[in-house]
Design a protein around this motif. Structure first.
Motif, PDB file in Angstrom:
ATOM      1  N   TYR A 186      60.482  34.384  72.182  1.00 49.17           N
ATOM      2  CA  TYR A 186      60.543  34.724  73.602  1.00 49.17           C
ATOM      3  C   TYR A 186      60.702  36.237  73.766  1.00 49.17           C
ATOM      4  N   PRO A 187      60.093  36.825  74.788  1.00 46.27           N
ATOM      5  CA  PRO A 187      59.272  36.229  75.835  1.00 46.27           C
ATOM      6  C   PRO A 187      57.830  36.026  75.364  1.00 46.27           C
ATOM      7  N   PRO A 188      57.139  35.036  75.936  1.00 47.24           N
ATOM      8  CA  PRO A 188      55.762  34.786  75.487  1.00 47.24           C
ATOM      9  C   PRO A 188      54.830  35.952  75.797  1.00 47.24           C
ATOM     10  N   GLU A 189      55.079  36.630  76.914  1.00 50.52           N
ATOM     11  CA  GLU A 189      54.284  37.808  77.265  1.00 50.52           C
ATOM     12  C   GLU A 189      55.136  39.047  77.032  1.00 50.52           C
ATOM     13  N   LYS A 190      54.799  39.805  76.009  1.00 50.73           N
ATOM     14  CA  LYS A 190      55.600  40.967  75.640  1.00 50.73           C
ATOM     15  C   LYS A 190      55.288  42.158  76.556  1.00 50.73           C
ATOM     16  N   ALA A 191      56.304  42.998  76.739  1.00 54.35           N
ATOM     17  CA  ALA A 191      56.114  44.280  77.396  1.00 54.35           C
ATOM     18  C   ALA A 191      55.699  45.302  76.334  1.00 54.35           C
ATOM     19  N   ARG A 192      55.538  46.545  76.765  1.00 54.53           N
ATOM     20  CA  ARG A 192      55.245  47.616  75.816  1.00 54.53           C
ATOM     21  C   ARG A 192      56.429  48.572  75.794  1.00 54.53           C
ATOM     22  N   SER A 193      57.218  48.505  74.742  1.00 60.92           N
ATOM     23  CA  SER A 193      58.298  49.473  74.554  1.00 60.92           C
ATOM     24  C   SER A 193      57.693  50.777  74.056  1.00 60.92           C
ATOM     25  N   ASP A 194      58.496  51.839  74.046  1.00 58.77           N
ATOM     26  CA  ASP A 194      58.003  53.084  73.453  1.00 58.77           C
ATOM     27  C   ASP A 194      57.749  52.901  71.964  1.00 58.77           C
ATOM     28  N   LEU A 195      58.555  52.049  71.334  1.00 55.92           N
ATOM     29  CA  LEU A 195      58.299  51.659  69.948  1.00 55.92           C
ATOM     30  C   LEU A 195      58.674  50.200  69.787  1.00 55.92           C
ATOM     31  N   ASP A 196      57.699  49.373  69.459  1.00 53.33           N
ATOM     32  CA  ASP A 196      57.928  47.960  69.161  1.00 53.33           C
ATOM     33  C   ASP A 196      57.737  47.726  67.677  1.00 53.33           C
ATOM     34  N   VAL A 197      58.673  46.970  67.085  1.00 53.71           N
ATOM     35  CA  VAL A 197      58.583  46.588  65.678  1.00 53.71           C
ATOM     36  C   VAL A 197      58.651  45.067  65.624  1.00 53.71           C
ATOM     37  N   PRO A 198      57.492  44.389  65.760  1.00 57.27           N
ATOM     38  CA  PRO A 198      57.484  42.924  65.715  1.00 57.27           C
ATOM     39  C   PRO A 198      57.539  42.430  64.276  1.00 57.27           C
ATOM     40  N   LEU A 199      58.386  41.430  64.019  1.00 59.55           N
ATOM     41  CA  LEU A 199      58.605  40.930  62.667  1.00 59.55           C
ATOM     42  C   LEU A 199      58.121  39.494  62.532  1.00 59.55           C
ATOM     43  N   ALA A 200      57.655  39.166  61.352  1.00 62.84           N
ATOM     44  CA  ALA A 200      57.178  37.817  61.072  1.00 62.84           C
ATOM     45  C   ALA A 200      58.349  36.846  60.970  1.00 62.84           C
ATOM     46  N   ASP A 201      58.088  35.577  61.267  1.00 64.24           N
ATOM     47  CA  ASP A 201      59.092  34.533  61.102  1.00 64.24           C
ATOM     48  C   ASP A 201      59.650  34.573  59.685  1.00 64.24           C
ATOM     49  N   GLY A 202      60.961  34.390  59.588  1.00 64.66           N
ATOM     50  CA  GLY A 202      61.594  34.311  58.275  1.00 64.66           C
ATOM     51  C   GLY A 202      61.934  35.638  57.645  1.00 64.66           C
ATOM     52  N   THR A 203      61.694  36.749  58.346  1.00 61.95           N
ATOM     53  CA  THR A 203      62.049  38.057  57.785  1.00 61.95           C
ATOM     54  C   THR A 203      63.545  38.079  57.460  1.00 61.95           C
ATOM     55  N   ALA A 204      63.870  38.464  56.231  1.00 61.78           N
ATOM     56  CA  ALA A 204      65.260  38.440  55.758  1.00 61.78           C
ATOM     57  C   ALA A 204      65.791  39.861  55.592  1.00 61.78           C
ATOM     58  N   ASP A 205      66.985  39.963  54.998  1.00 65.12           N
ATOM     59  CA  ASP A 205      67.745  41.213  54.985  1.00 65.12           C
ATOM     60  C   ASP A 205      66.950  42.417  54.478  1.00 65.12           C
ATOM     61  N   ALA A 206      66.395  42.321  53.279  1.00 66.83           N
ATOM     62  CA  ALA A 206      65.791  43.495  52.642  1.00 66.83           C
ATOM     63  C   ALA A 206      64.630  44.043  53.461  1.00 66.83           C
TER      64      ALA A 206
END
Length: 300
Positions: A186-206
């Motif tokens: 969520y949200p299904p429709e993303k806004a545009r931040s000045d910098l967006d860092v979208p991560l894949a499902d399951g991204t872990a600590d490292a």
């Protein structure tokens, strides 16, 4: 000297325990911080409810009045996820006042933490996603309007994109919005931040921590901020009910340590809010949220 921690009993609007939003976590978080001695001998800093004039800096005056007079349209209440009654309206004002107080204290002392805040889905025209007022947007707007700061950086590490904050400040060059979030959440429709860092499902600590450092360096260089608002949502945790990432307790602590440390090393003020976190186990959830305040204490 201890790090200032802000709390108000009104942060808990006493929802039914079966509600999807775990409202009682705010009360339990405060109890844990006292029980474990994280809060200093002077206790919590208690905020005043946000003034209507502050709220109108970030939100449409019509919407502000609808909240204050408990007349929010049903469609907006559905988008928020609960009715906006007198208790919810006061809770939202106090949480926003808490973030405002955290910002003022951070400017004076370098670092301060709210025990609420991070309602980043609320936009200018109305609330959404369990967010009534966008407390960070309000506080940043007040500081800018008062001339207390010239530049603001929002570092949003909640698992959900800070879409409301991004849209509120889309045309405001003095505010740089940075969001690190789960791409498919969520949200299904993303806004545009000045910098967006979208991560894949399951991204872990490292992997999370690897991209975090680059994002902080980029955001700091681009914004040259006088203050950072840090949304330390714990919903990137692997056990979160509404998250899609896989951070551990240790990963959350290291995330908080790196964010706070990055800016304090540069003598930049940090006002931290707790953001999202979702679990039926309120004690476990509140302890997860307390990681922020425990890590902040390392910088006292």
């Amino acid at each position: 000297m201890s790090v200032p921690i802000i709390h108000h009993p009104a942060f808990d609007a006493n929802f039914d325990a079966r509600h999807r939003f775990p409202m009682s976590k705010f009360t339990r978080l405060a109890e844990i911080l006292v029980e474990d001695g994280v809060v200093g001998p002077a206790g919590f800093h208690v905020p005043a409810p946000a003034l209507p004039a502050w709220l109108r800096l970030a939100h449409d005056p019509r919407y502000v009045d609808q909240v204050l007079f408990h007349a929010v349209p049903a469609a907006v209440e559905r988008a928020i996820g609960f009715p906006v009654d007198e208790r919810v309206a006061m809770r939202s004002r106090c949480a926003t006042g808490g973030t405002m107080l955290a910002a003022r204290l951070a400017l004076g002392e370098g670092l301060a933490c709210n025990t609420a805040g991070g309602s980043h889905h609320a936009g200018r025209a109305g609330g959404a996603g369990f967010s009534v007022f966008n407390d960070v947007a309000v506080a940043a707007s007040v500081l800018l309007a008062d001339g207390d700061v010239a530049s603001v950086l929002v570092v949003d590490c909640d698992v959900h994109q800070g879409d409301g904050t991004a849209r509120i400040f889309a045309a405001e060059p003095r505010v740089f919005t940075l969001s690190i979030h789960a791409e498919r959440n969520y949200p299904p429709e993303k806004a545009r931040s000045d910098l967006d860092v979208p991560l894949a499902d399951g991204t872990a600590d490292a992997d999370y921590l690897a991209v975090l450092g680059e994002a902080l360096a980029f955001g700091c260089a681009a914004a040259s901020p006088d203050i950072v608002f840090y949304n330390a949502g714990v919903d990137p945790h692997r056990d979160d009910r509404l998250g899609r990432l896989a951070l551990s307790d240790e990963g959350l602590a290291e995330r908080d340590r790196r964010v706070i440390g990055f800016f304090r090393e540069r003598q930049i003020a940090v006002a931290a809010v707790i953001g999202g976190g979702y679990s039926r186990d309120i004690d476990a959830l509140a302890r997860r949220h307390s990681i922020l305040h425990r890590v902040a204490a390392e910088f006292a």
